[in-house]
Design a protein around this motif. Structure first.
Motif, PDB file in Angstrom:
ATOM      1  N   LEU A 129       0.825  -1.207   0.000  1.00 15.19           N
ATOM      2  CA  LEU A 129       0.000   0.000   0.000  1.00 15.19           C
ATOM      3  C   LEU A 129       0.859   1.256   0.000  1.00 15.19           C
ATOM      4  CD1 LEU A 129      -2.635  -0.998   2.723  1.00 15.19           C
ATOM      5  CD2 LEU A 129      -3.016  -0.923   0.257  1.00 15.19           C
ATOM      6  N   SER A 130       0.365   2.299  -0.627  1.00 14.89           N
ATOM      7  CA  SER A 130       1.026   3.603  -0.509  1.00 14.89           C
ATOM      8  C   SER A 130       0.939   4.072   0.941  1.00 14.89           C
ATOM      9  CB  SER A 130       0.350   4.616  -1.426  1.00 14.89           C
ATOM     10  OG  SER A 130      -0.981   4.859  -1.000  1.00 14.89           O
ATOM     11  N   ASP A 131       1.831   4.959   1.330  1.00  9.36           N
ATOM     12  CA  ASP A 131       1.852   5.435   2.717  1.00  9.36           C
ATOM     13  C   ASP A 131       0.524   6.081   3.107  1.00  9.36           C
ATOM     14  OD1 ASP A 131       4.436   4.550   3.028  1.00  9.36           O
ATOM     15  OD2 ASP A 131       5.361   6.522   2.701  1.00  9.36           O
ATOM     16  N   ALA A 132      -0.030   6.887   2.206  1.00 11.28           N
ATOM     17  CA  ALA A 132      -1.272   7.602   2.525  1.00 11.28           C
ATOM     18  C   ALA A 132      -2.418   6.635   2.762  1.00 11.28           C
ATOM     19  CB  ALA A 132      -1.621   8.575   1.399  1.00 11.28           C
ATOM     20  N   VAL A 133      -2.484   5.571   1.984  1.00 13.02           N
ATOM     21  CA  VAL A 133      -3.556   4.591   2.155  1.00 13.02           C
ATOM     22  C   VAL A 133      -3.280   3.710   3.371  1.00 13.02           C
ATOM     23  CG1 VAL A 133      -4.764   2.649   1.101  1.00 13.02           C
ATOM     24  CG2 VAL A 133      -4.164   4.639  -0.281  1.00 13.02           C
ATOM     25  N   PHE A 134      -2.034   3.301   3.567  1.00 14.53           N
ATOM     26  CA  PHE A 134      -1.712   2.475   4.727  1.00 14.53           C
ATOM     27  C   PHE A 134      -2.069   3.180   6.032  1.00 14.53           C
ATOM     28  CE2 PHE A 134       1.133   1.120   8.134  1.00 14.53           C
ATOM     29  CZ  PHE A 134       0.899  -0.252   8.144  1.00 14.53           C
ATOM     30  N   ASP A 135      -1.920   4.501   6.080  1.00 16.20           N
ATOM     31  CA  ASP A 135      -2.234   5.256   7.294  1.00 16.20           C
ATOM     32  C   ASP A 135      -3.717   5.195   7.655  1.00 16.20           C
ATOM     33  OD1 ASP A 135       0.383   5.955   7.671  1.00 16.20           O
ATOM     34  OD2 ASP A 135       0.203   7.960   6.790  1.00 16.20           O
ATOM     35  N   GLN A 136      -4.560   4.765   6.735  1.00 13.35           N
ATOM     36  CA  GLN A 136      -5.984   4.630   7.030  1.00 13.35           C
ATOM     37  C   GLN A 136      -6.309   3.303   7.720  1.00 13.35           C
ATOM     38  OE1 GLN A 136      -8.737   5.710   3.816  1.00 13.35           O
ATOM     39  NE2 GLN A 136      -7.007   6.546   2.676  1.00 13.35           N
ATOM     40  N   ARG A 137      -5.382   2.399   7.771  1.00 14.05           N
ATOM     41  CA  ARG A 137      -5.601   1.075   8.361  1.00 14.05           C
ATOM     42  C   ARG A 137      -5.858   1.219   9.857  1.00 14.05           C
ATOM     43  NH1 ARG A 137      -6.860  -4.327   7.828  1.00 14.05           N
ATOM     44  NH2 ARG A 137      -5.102  -5.768   7.902  1.00 14.05           N
ATOM     45  N   GLU A 138      -7.019   0.735  10.305  1.00 13.89           N
ATOM     46  CA  GLU A 138      -7.390   0.833  11.712  1.00 13.89           C
ATOM     47  C   GLU A 138      -7.528  -0.528  12.378  1.00 13.89           C
ATOM     48  OE1 GLU A 138     -10.999   3.148  11.686  1.00 13.89           O
ATOM     49  OE2 GLU A 138      -9.873   5.022  11.868  1.00 13.89           O
ATOM     50  N   GLY A 139      -8.045  -1.510  11.644  1.00 13.88           N
ATOM     51  CA  GLY A 139      -8.270  -2.831  12.213  1.00 13.88           C
ATOM     52  C   GLY A 139      -7.255  -3.838  11.715  1.00 13.88           C
ATOM     53  N   THR A 140      -7.633  -5.113  11.811  1.00 17.88           N
ATOM     54  CA  THR A 140      -6.709  -6.192  11.449  1.00 17.88           C
ATOM     55  C   THR A 140      -7.314  -7.182  10.452  1.00 17.88           C
ATOM     56  OG1 THR A 140      -7.451  -7.523  13.340  1.00 17.88           O
ATOM     57  CG2 THR A 140      -5.557  -6.068  13.689  1.00 17.88           C
ATOM     58  N   THR A 141      -8.478  -6.873   9.906  1.00 15.77           N
ATOM     59  CA  THR A 141      -9.168  -7.857   9.069  1.00 15.77           C
ATOM     60  C   THR A 141      -8.677  -7.854   7.628  1.00 15.77           C
ATOM     61  OG1 THR A 141     -10.935  -6.336   8.412  1.00 15.77           O
ATOM     62  CG2 THR A 141     -11.257  -7.590  10.459  1.00 15.77           C
ATOM     63  N   ASP A 142      -8.884  -8.993   6.963  1.00 12.14           N
ATOM     64  CA  ASP A 142      -8.618  -9.083   5.535  1.00 12.14           C
ATOM     65  C   ASP A 142      -9.593  -8.216   4.745  1.00 12.14           C
ATOM     66  OD1 ASP A 142     -10.766 -10.721   6.194  1.00 12.14           O
ATOM     67  OD2 ASP A 142     -10.109 -12.425   4.988  1.00 12.14           O
ATOM     68  N   SER A 143     -10.809  -8.053   5.255  1.00 11.08           N
ATOM     69  CA  SER A 143     -11.822  -7.257   4.551  1.00 11.08           C
ATOM     70  C   SER A 143     -11.404  -5.798   4.450  1.00 11.08           C
ATOM     71  CB  SER A 143     -13.167  -7.358   5.275  1.00 11.08           C
ATOM     72  OG  SER A 143     -13.627  -8.680   5.311  1.00 11.08           O
ATOM     73  N   GLU A 144     -10.989  -5.208   5.564  1.00 12.93           N
ATOM     74  CA  GLU A 144     -10.556  -3.809   5.528  1.00 12.93           C
ATOM     75  C   GLU A 144      -9.358  -3.643   4.613  1.00 12.93           C
ATOM     76  OE1 GLU A 144      -9.146  -0.217   8.529  1.00 12.93           O
ATOM     77  OE2 GLU A 144      -8.591  -2.299   8.943  1.00 12.93           O
ATOM     78  N   LEU A 145      -8.423  -4.593   4.673  1.00 13.90           N
ATOM     79  CA  LEU A 145      -7.238  -4.488   3.830  1.00 13.90           C
ATOM     80  C   LEU A 145      -7.610  -4.566   2.351  1.00 13.90           C
ATOM     81  CD1 LEU A 145      -4.253  -4.217   3.462  1.00 13.90           C
ATOM     82  CD2 LEU A 145      -3.985  -6.658   3.967  1.00 13.90           C
ATOM     83  N   PHE A 146      -8.573  -5.413   2.005  1.00  8.92           N
ATOM     84  CA  PHE A 146      -8.995  -5.466   0.605  1.00  8.92           C
ATOM     85  C   PHE A 146      -9.599  -4.131   0.178  1.00  8.92           C
ATOM     86  CE2 PHE A 146     -11.522  -6.393  -3.079  1.00  8.92           C
ATOM     87  CZ  PHE A 146     -10.712  -7.258  -3.794  1.00  8.92           C
ATOM     88  N   PHE A 147     -10.388  -3.515   1.045  1.00  6.47           N
ATOM     89  CA  PHE A 147     -10.945  -2.195   0.754  1.00  6.47           C
ATOM     90  C   PHE A 147      -9.830  -1.186   0.492  1.00  6.47           C
ATOM     91  CE2 PHE A 147     -13.120   1.659   2.886  1.00  6.47           C
ATOM     92  CZ  PHE A 147     -13.605   2.136   1.684  1.00  6.47           C
ATOM     93  N   LEU A 148      -8.794  -1.207   1.298  1.00  4.76           N
ATOM     94  CA  LEU A 148      -7.675  -0.279   1.107  1.00  4.76           C
ATOM     95  C   LEU A 148      -6.930  -0.573  -0.191  1.00  4.76           C
ATOM     96  CD1 LEU A 148      -6.308  -0.024   4.757  1.00  4.76           C
ATOM     97  CD2 LEU A 148      -7.808   1.573   3.547  1.00  4.76           C
ATOM     98  N   LEU A 149      -6.830  -1.838  -0.568  1.00  2.00           N
ATOM     99  CA  LEU A 149      -6.234  -2.172  -1.863  1.00  2.00           C
ATOM    100  C   LEU A 149      -7.048  -1.580  -3.009  1.00  2.00           C
ATOM    101  CD1 LEU A 149      -5.334  -5.935  -1.249  1.00  2.00           C
ATOM    102  CD2 LEU A 149      -3.700  -4.056  -1.510  1.00  2.00           C
ATOM    103  N   MET A 150      -8.373  -1.613  -2.882  1.00  2.00           N
ATOM    104  CA  MET A 150      -9.239  -0.995  -3.889  1.00  2.00           C
ATOM    105  C   MET A 150      -8.971   0.498  -3.991  1.00  2.00           C
ATOM    106  SD  MET A 150     -12.725  -3.059  -2.825  1.00  2.00           S
ATOM    107  CE  MET A 150     -13.802  -1.749  -3.410  1.00  2.00           C
ATOM    108  N   ILE A 151      -8.861   1.161  -2.846  1.00  2.00           N
ATOM    109  CA  ILE A 151      -8.584   2.603  -2.837  1.00  2.00           C
ATOM    110  C   ILE A 151      -7.223   2.874  -3.472  1.00  2.00           C
ATOM    111  CG2 ILE A 151      -8.158   4.596  -1.337  1.00  2.00           C
ATOM    112  CD1 ILE A 151     -10.208   3.311   0.606  1.00  2.00           C
ATOM    113  N   ASP A 152      -6.244   2.052  -3.123  1.00  2.00           N
ATOM    114  CA  ASP A 152      -4.894   2.212  -3.650  1.00  2.00           C
ATOM    115  C   ASP A 152      -4.861   2.047  -5.165  1.00  2.00           C
ATOM    116  OD1 ASP A 152      -2.279   2.779  -2.553  1.00  2.00           O
ATOM    117  OD2 ASP A 152      -1.643   0.802  -3.244  1.00  2.00           O
TER     118      ASP A 152
END
Length: 266
Positions: A129-152
């Motif tokens: 993930l880019s730094d800006a998107v990684f900084d949005q990570r709050e939880g630990t789930t695969d679901s949230e991470l997939f959402f951040l990959l979509m944003i990235d």
């Protein structure tokens, strides 16, 4: 697995879908009929759109059936676009940060499914993930991470393409780790104007997805499983599909990972 429901159309009270029907989302939280487990008691959440571009968000770790605040909110809140989710954890602690929906700016996202072998590829995906998107990570789930990959991958500029590229990143990370890709993805997400959904799996077992008109065409629902089997004309969304629901109707398009080298199992 989890259960979820989303709606776009004329403003309705959230209770009309979440709490009132005979097989409402709350009923599905303790008695799902089309999930691997009938109980989805690891928290719940709502994201709804009103007069502001970003959605309102309410999440808690209680089972949906035991929180009187949820019933009260659903009785009072009226919205023309909302997402609701009851969670059955496939990994990650039971915490508010791990409850769906997840939000980023005007976007909201919820998921039913899982990334197989997630703990073995989690670090690689997070590091991608880019730094800006990684900084949005709050939880630990695969679901949230997939959402951040979509944003990235540029979700706002190319919605289906971003989901396709995020899917490819997960599959490629699995292969680099020496794992057989095992992604199950049935998700709904919105930018506050349009409601999107995707149904895909790397095997032949994509989690279920249905859609139906609501209130004589005043709106449309898309759900993990029907909340009123007798009163709705429910259409099953086929695997490997991308759904777009807007004010001008609904479109269903084929969906596949971005790389042409990845085999699609139907």
């Amino acid at each position: 697995m989890c259960r979820w429901a989303a709606y776009l159309g004329e403003a309705v009270f959230l209770e009309d879908i979440i709490t009132a029907p005979c097989h409402s989302l709350i009923a599905q939280s303790h008695c799902a009929q089309e999930a691997k487990s009938p109980t989805n008691g690891d928290g719940f959440g709502l994201a709804w759109y009103g007069d502001r571009p970003e959605p309102g968000l309410y999440r808690d770790i209680l089972p949906a059936w035991s929180d009187p605040n949820l019933k009260s909110l659903c009785r009072q809140i009226k919205s023309g676009l909302f997402l609701a989710h009851v969670r059955a954890s496939t990994g990650g602690a039971t915490s508010r940060m791990n409850c769906h929906p997840f939000i980023s700016g005007q976007w909201s996202f919820m998921h039913n499914g899982q990334i197989g072998g997630f703990e073995k590829i989690r670090r690689a995906l997070e590091n991608s993930l880019s730094d800006a998107v990684f900084d949005q990570r709050e939880g630990t789930t695969d679901s949230e991470l997939f959402f951040l990959l979509m944003i990235d991958e540029g979700l706002s500029a190319d919605t289906q393409g971003a989901v396709s590229r995020a899917t490819s990143r997960v599959i490629e990370a699995s292969r680099r780790a020496g794992l057989e890709p095992a992604l199950r993805l049935t998700a709904a997400f919105s930018d506050g104007q349009t409601l999107y959904a995707v149904r895909y799996a790397t095997d032949a077992h994509a989690p279920t997805l249905y859609t139906s008109v609501f209130r004589n065409g005043g709106g449309r629902c898309i759900v993990s499983e029907p909340f009123d089997r007798d009163g709705g004309d429910w259409q099953a969304i086929p695997p490997s599909s991308f759904v777009t629901i807007g004010s001008d109707g609904m479109a269903i398009r084929p969906f596949a990972p971005a790389s042409a080298k990845l085999a699609l199992v139907v």
